[in-house]
Design a protein around this motif. Structure first.
Motif, PDB file in Angstrom:
ATOM      1  N   HIS A 152      38.869  54.133  39.003  1.00  0.00           N
ATOM      2  CA  HIS A 152      38.164  53.932  40.277  1.00  0.00           C
ATOM      3  C   HIS A 152      38.433  52.562  40.867  1.00  0.00           C
ATOM      4  N   ASP A 153      38.564  51.528  40.011  1.00  0.00           N
ATOM      5  CA  ASP A 153      38.804  50.201  40.555  1.00  0.00           C
ATOM      6  C   ASP A 153      40.182  50.105  41.195  1.00  0.00           C
ATOM      7  N   VAL A 154      41.138  50.857  40.663  1.00  0.00           N
ATOM      8  CA  VAL A 154      42.476  50.867  41.248  1.00  0.00           C
ATOM      9  C   VAL A 154      42.494  51.696  42.532  1.00  0.00           C
ATOM     10  N   ALA A 155      41.854  52.874  42.485  1.00  0.00           N
ATOM     11  CA  ALA A 155      41.830  53.731  43.670  1.00  0.00           C
ATOM     12  C   ALA A 155      41.121  53.067  44.842  1.00  0.00           C
ATOM     13  N   GLU A 185      42.506  40.251  28.559  1.00  0.00           N
ATOM     14  CA  GLU A 185      41.719  41.386  28.111  1.00  0.00           C
ATOM     15  C   GLU A 185      40.499  41.494  29.015  1.00  0.00           C
ATOM     16  N   PRO A 186      39.855  42.663  29.072  1.00  0.00           N
ATOM     17  CA  PRO A 186      38.658  42.786  29.903  1.00  0.00           C
ATOM     18  C   PRO A 186      37.630  41.709  29.576  1.00  0.00           C
ATOM     19  N   GLY A 187      37.136  41.052  30.628  1.00  0.00           N
ATOM     20  CA  GLY A 187      36.158  39.987  30.445  1.00  0.00           C
ATOM     21  C   GLY A 187      36.744  38.595  30.429  1.00  0.00           C
ATOM     22  N   ASP A 188      38.061  38.477  30.261  1.00  0.00           N
ATOM     23  CA  ASP A 188      38.713  37.176  30.367  1.00  0.00           C
ATOM     24  C   ASP A 188      38.721  36.728  31.823  1.00  0.00           C
ATOM     25  N   ASN A 189      38.968  35.446  32.044  1.00  0.00           N
ATOM     26  CA  ASN A 189      39.073  35.011  33.431  1.00  0.00           C
ATOM     27  C   ASN A 189      40.288  34.123  33.667  1.00  0.00           C
ATOM     28  N   VAL A 238      42.202  30.292  39.826  1.00  0.00           N
ATOM     29  CA  VAL A 238      43.267  30.212  40.822  1.00  0.00           C
ATOM     30  C   VAL A 238      42.918  29.146  41.850  1.00  0.00           C
ATOM     31  N   VAL A 239      43.859  28.249  42.124  1.00  0.00           N
ATOM     32  CA  VAL A 239      43.694  27.289  43.221  1.00  0.00           C
ATOM     33  C   VAL A 239      43.898  28.050  44.529  1.00  0.00           C
ATOM     34  N   ALA A 240      42.900  27.974  45.428  1.00  0.00           N
ATOM     35  CA  ALA A 240      42.906  28.763  46.659  1.00  0.00           C
ATOM     36  C   ALA A 240      42.748  27.856  47.878  1.00  0.00           C
ATOM     37  N   PRO A 241      43.175  28.338  49.073  1.00  0.00           N
ATOM     38  CA  PRO A 241      43.762  29.637  49.382  1.00  0.00           C
ATOM     39  C   PRO A 241      45.077  29.857  48.629  1.00  0.00           C
ATOM     40  N   SER A 242      45.319  31.128  48.289  1.00  0.00           N
ATOM     41  CA  SER A 242      46.467  31.436  47.452  1.00  0.00           C
ATOM     42  C   SER A 242      47.038  32.792  47.817  1.00  0.00           C
ATOM     43  N   TRP A 243      48.326  32.956  47.503  1.00  0.00           N
ATOM     44  CA  TRP A 243      48.970  34.264  47.654  1.00  0.00           C
ATOM     45  C   TRP A 243      48.146  35.309  46.909  1.00  0.00           C
ATOM     46  N   PRO A 244      47.750  36.400  47.561  1.00  0.00           N
ATOM     47  CA  PRO A 244      46.771  37.316  46.969  1.00  0.00           C
ATOM     48  C   PRO A 244      47.279  38.154  45.805  1.00  0.00           C
ATOM     49  N   ASN A 245      48.583  38.318  45.651  1.00  0.00           N
ATOM     50  CA  ASN A 245      49.081  39.264  44.662  1.00  0.00           C
ATOM     51  C   ASN A 245      48.740  38.877  43.229  1.00  0.00           C
ATOM     52  N   VAL A 246      48.703  37.564  42.952  1.00  0.00           N
ATOM     53  CA  VAL A 246      48.361  37.144  41.589  1.00  0.00           C
ATOM     54  C   VAL A 246      46.924  37.534  41.262  1.00  0.00           C
ATOM     55  N   VAL A 247      46.040  37.469  42.254  1.00  0.00           N
ATOM     56  CA  VAL A 247      44.646  37.851  42.043  1.00  0.00           C
ATOM     57  C   VAL A 247      44.552  39.323  41.665  1.00  0.00           C
ATOM     58  N   LYS A 248      45.244  40.162  42.416  1.00  0.00           N
ATOM     59  CA  LYS A 248      45.200  41.596  42.147  1.00  0.00           C
ATOM     60  C   LYS A 248      45.840  41.930  40.801  1.00  0.00           C
ATOM     61  N   ALA A 249      46.913  41.236  40.453  1.00  0.00           N
ATOM     62  CA  ALA A 249      47.574  41.499  39.171  1.00  0.00           C
ATOM     63  C   ALA A 249      46.638  41.217  38.011  1.00  0.00           C
ATOM     64  N   ALA A 250      45.840  40.158  38.120  1.00  0.00           N
ATOM     65  CA  ALA A 250      44.867  39.846  37.076  1.00  0.00           C
ATOM     66  C   ALA A 250      43.730  40.859  37.063  1.00  0.00           C
ATOM     67  N   GLN A 251      43.270  41.239  38.241  1.00  0.00           N
ATOM     68  CA  GLN A 251      42.154  42.187  38.319  1.00  0.00           C
ATOM     69  C   GLN A 251      42.535  43.567  37.797  1.00  0.00           C
ATOM     70  N   VAL A 252      43.779  43.966  37.981  1.00  0.00           N
ATOM     71  CA  VAL A 252      44.232  45.243  37.420  1.00  0.00           C
ATOM     72  C   VAL A 252      44.090  45.229  35.897  1.00  0.00           C
ATOM     73  N   GLN A 253      44.197  44.053  35.284  1.00  0.00           N
ATOM     74  CA  GLN A 253      44.031  43.915  33.830  1.00  0.00           C
ATOM     75  C   GLN A 253      42.568  43.677  33.456  1.00  0.00           C
ATOM     76  N   HIS A 254      41.653  43.903  34.405  1.00  0.00           N
ATOM     77  CA  HIS A 254      40.210  43.740  34.196  1.00  0.00           C
ATOM     78  C   HIS A 254      39.815  42.294  33.944  1.00  0.00           C
ATOM     79  N   ALA A 255      40.592  41.347  34.438  1.00  0.00           N
ATOM     80  CA  ALA A 255      40.223  39.943  34.338  1.00  0.00           C
ATOM     81  C   ALA A 255      39.396  39.535  35.551  1.00  0.00           C
TER      82      ALA A 255
END
Length: 400
Positions: free
Chosen positions: A21-24, A124-128, A131-148
C-alpha cells in the motif's frame, strides 16, 4: 496493473491482487508531473530536469558504437569492466590529488541505481536517514521504499544570499536508529556547496557514531570559483564509512546513458557486487566503453567546455531573473540551477503548471525538493544561450 489502493481492476481479478500500500500510494515526483504535462505540447522549453540540450559528443558515442560492432554485447563484470573501473580511479585521483584504487570503484546503472543499492544495503524498517534539504527527492523515496524514516536538516538562507548548514541541528537529528547522513554538494536544487571545515566535522561525527556518510558529488565539476568542489574523498581514509556517489550524466552530457559509479571502502564493494547481481546483473559492456572515452583528455576538454557553457548561461539567467520584480534569488557558486523565490507564490506546483500552460516554459516546483523548497522554482541553465534567452523572454510575461 494495481490501482491506487493496491487492488486489481475487476477484469484482472484472476491475477494476484496484493501490492504494497505504501508503494501504491506513493506520490509521483512533482518534477515528473510537470514533465509529463509537457509531453505533446508544441514549442515547450524544457528546463525542468537536470540536463543539457547538448547531445553526447561524438567521440563518446563512437567509442560505444565501435564496442558494439566489436561484439561487446555479452554479460560482463557486475561492478564494471576492469578498464572503466581503473579509468574512474585514475580520474578521481587526478581530480582530487589523492590515491585511489580500482577495488573501491563500482560502476552502476546510473547514479540513482547506486543510491538504490546503498539503501538496500543499509536500511531496515525503523532505521532513519538524515538528508540535507532542500534536496533531490529521489533519494528520499529510495529510502522510504526500504521502510526507512527520512529526517531533514534544512539549510538556512543567508542574509547576503545563498544557504548555510547548521551542523548542531544536523547532529541533533541523529538517534540510535540513524544509519546514514546524505549530503549532496554541490547541491541540487540550491547550488549550496559545503566547505572542507564542515566536511571534516561531519566526517569526524560519522566516524565517532558509526554512521555512514553518503556523499552525492555528481555536480563536483560545476563550480565557478575554483576548479572542483571540495570532496569528502579528500579527507577520508579508504576504510572510513564514506560512500561517494557520482554519474557520467552531467559533465559529459550522458543523461540517457544511465551510467554512474560508487566509491566505497573495499569491503563494501562485495556487498555492491551482490546487490548488482540481483538488480541489473551489470551495465552494458558497450556503453561502458563509451564512458571510458569520457575519461580521456578529449573528455576532459569537453567537461570543461560544459562548465564554461553553464557559467555563461548562469550569468545571463541570473541577470535576467534579478531584474524581474517578483523574483528573489542569489547566485550560487556551484551546480547549474537557479533556485528562486516568487513573491505571492505559496503553491509552487500549481504555479509551475500555470507557467507551463501560459508560457510553454517547463520549470521544477520548489515543493518537489522537500523542506525549504516551497515558494521557489528551479530552472536548469545547462541549455544553449538561445534557448535560455527565449525562455526568459516568456517568463517575463508572467513574473514581471
Amino acid at each position: 496493473m494495481a490501482d491506487i489502493k493496491g487492488s486489481m481492476p475487476s477484469e484482472e481479478k484472476r491475477f494476484p491482487a496484493f501490492v504494497r500500500h505504501d508503494v501504491a500510494a506513493m506520490e509521483p515526483s512533482r518534477i515528473v508531473q510537470l514533465w509529463e504535462l509537457g509531453f505533446g505540447m508544441d514549442d515547450v522549453i524544457p528546463l525542468w530536469v537536470g540536463e543539457s540540450d547538448q547531445a553526447t559528443p561524438a567521440f563518446i558515442s563512437d567509442a560505444a558504437y565501435a564496442a558494439l560492432q566489436a561484439g561487446k554485447t555479452f554479460y560482463t563484470h557486475k561492478r564494471g569492466i576492469p578498464e572503466l573501473r581503473q579509468g574512474i580511479a585514475d580520474y578521481t585521483a587526478g581530480l582530487y590529488g589523492i590515491p585511489m584504487s580500482a577495488d573501491r570503484v563500482s560502476v552502476t546503472a546510473s547514479g540513482m541505481h547506486g543510491i538504490t543499492l546503498i539503501c538496500q544495503a543499509l536500511f531496515e524498517p525503523g532505521d532513519n536517514l538524515i538528508v540535507v534539504a532542500p534536496s533531490w527527492p529521489n533519494v528520499v523515496k529510495a529510502a522510504q521504499v526500504q521502510h526507512a524514516e527520512v529526517r531533514f536538516a534544512t539549510l538556512d538562507p543567508k542574509p547576503e544570499g545563498g544557504f548555510t548548514l547548521d551542523l548542531e541541528r544536523l547532529f541533533s537529528l541523529v538517534t540510535d536508529r540513524t544509519r546514514a547522513l546524505f549530503v549532496n554538494s554541490p547541491g541540487n536544487p540550491t547550488g549550496w556547496m559545503i566547505e572542507a571545515d564542515q566536511q571534516r566535522e561531519i566526517l569526524d561525527f560519522c566516524r565517532s557514531r558509526g554512521i555512514w556518510l553518503l556523499a552525492d558529488e555528481v555536480y563536483a565539476r560545476f563550480v565557478y570559483d575554483r576548479s572542483v568542489a571540495p570532496s569528502f574523498l579528500q579527507l577520508a581514509e579508504p576504510d572510513d564509512p564514506v560512500i561517494h556517489i557520482n554519474s557520467f550524466s552531467k559533465a559529459w552530457a550522458m543523461t540517457g546513458w544511465r551510467l554512474g559509479w560508487l566509491i566505497t571502502p573495499p569491503a563494501f564493494g562485495k556487498i555492491v557486487d551482490q546487490l548488482i547481481e540481483f538488480s541489473t546483473s551489470g551495465s552494458q559492456a558497450f556503453l561502458q566503453h563509451g564512458a571510458l572515452a569520457a575519461l580521456t583528455p578529449q573528455g576532459e576538454t569537453f567537461a570543461r567546455s560544459m562548465v564554461d557553457r553553464c557559467r555563461q548561461g548562469g550569468e545571463m539567467v541570473f541577470q535576467r531573473l534579478a531584474a524581474m520584480e517578483r523574483v528573489t534569488l542569489s547566485r550560487p557558486t556551484a551546480s547549474f540551477y537557479a533556485f528562486f523565490r516568487i513573491d505571492g507564490v505559496e503553491d509552487s506546483l500549481s504555479f509551475a503548471k500555470r507557467i507551463l500552460s501560459e508560457t510553454g516554459v517547463g520549470l521544477a516546483p520548489g515543493s518537489a525538493f522537500g523542506p525549504g523548497g516551497e515558494g521557489h522554482m528551479r530552472l536548469c541553465y545547462a541549455s544553449s544561450h538561445n534557448l535560455l534567452s527565449k525562455a526568459l523572454d516568456r517568463l517575463e510575461l508572467i513574473l514581471r
